[in-house]
Design a protein around this motif. Sequence first.
Motif, short mmCIF file in Angstrom:
data_model
loop_
_atom_site.label_atom_id
_atom_site.label_comp_id
_atom_site.label_asym_id
_atom_site.label_seq_id
_atom_site.Cartn_x
_atom_site.Cartn_y
_atom_site.Cartn_z
N HIS A 225 1.18 7.01 7.45
CA HIS A 225 1.01 7.21 5.97
C HIS A 225 1.39 5.73 5.66
O HIS A 225 2.42 5.15 5.84
CB HIS A 225 1.44 8.21 5.38
CG HIS A 225 2.97 8.56 5.86
ND1 HIS A 225 3.96 7.60 5.16
CD2 HIS A 225 3.32 9.50 6.57
CE1 HIS A 225 5.10 8.42 5.44
NE2 HIS A 225 4.83 9.19 6.37
N PRO A 226 1.03 5.32 4.54
CA PRO A 226 1.27 4.07 3.87
C PRO A 226 2.56 4.13 2.76
O PRO A 226 2.93 3.11 2.37
CB PRO A 226 0.19 3.86 2.80
CG PRO A 226 -0.43 5.26 2.24
CD PRO A 226 -0.26 6.03 3.86
N PRO B 20 6.14 1.64 5.88
CA PRO B 20 4.53 2.17 5.85
C PRO B 20 3.76 2.02 7.04
O PRO B 20 3.91 0.90 7.68
CB PRO B 20 4.21 1.00 4.66
CG PRO B 20 5.46 0.89 3.84
CD PRO B 20 6.65 0.65 4.93
N ASN B 21 2.83 3.03 7.38
CA ASN B 21 2.08 2.89 8.51
C ASN B 21 2.86 2.96 9.80
O ASN B 21 1.95 2.92 10.73
CB ASN B 21 1.07 1.89 8.22
CG ASN B 21 0.31 1.84 7.05
OD1 ASN B 21 -0.53 3.18 6.67
ND2 ASN B 21 0.28 0.91 6.18
#
Length: 109
Positions: free
Chosen positions: A46-47, A80-81
């Motif tokens: 997810h970001p 993030p990610n």
Amino acid sequence: MFIYKSATQLDDLGNGVTRRILAHGGTMMAVEVTFEQDAVGPLHHHPHEQLTYVLSGRFAFTIDGVTKEVGAGDTLYKAPNMVHGCVCLEAGVLLDTFTPQRKDFLAAP
């Protein structure tokens, strides 16, 4: 701002995992996630930036293809990610902190 656990909602995510949003505001969010033994947090990304603090139990966490066992008092950082997930080896509870807030969690029933 004071948030009392008794005023929060416990969401059953199935397969031995429950989630409770403890507090959120500004760009931050704190979430308690409880796992039964052998429950799985599937690999995902997810970001959001995420810190996970292990309150109790033992987990095999995979972050960016590396798997390590962690227990009470250990902390994990997920950029993030970054792909991550876990398997619960001994029933336990995690405290997740996200920034920005997980709007998808707030929209969940």
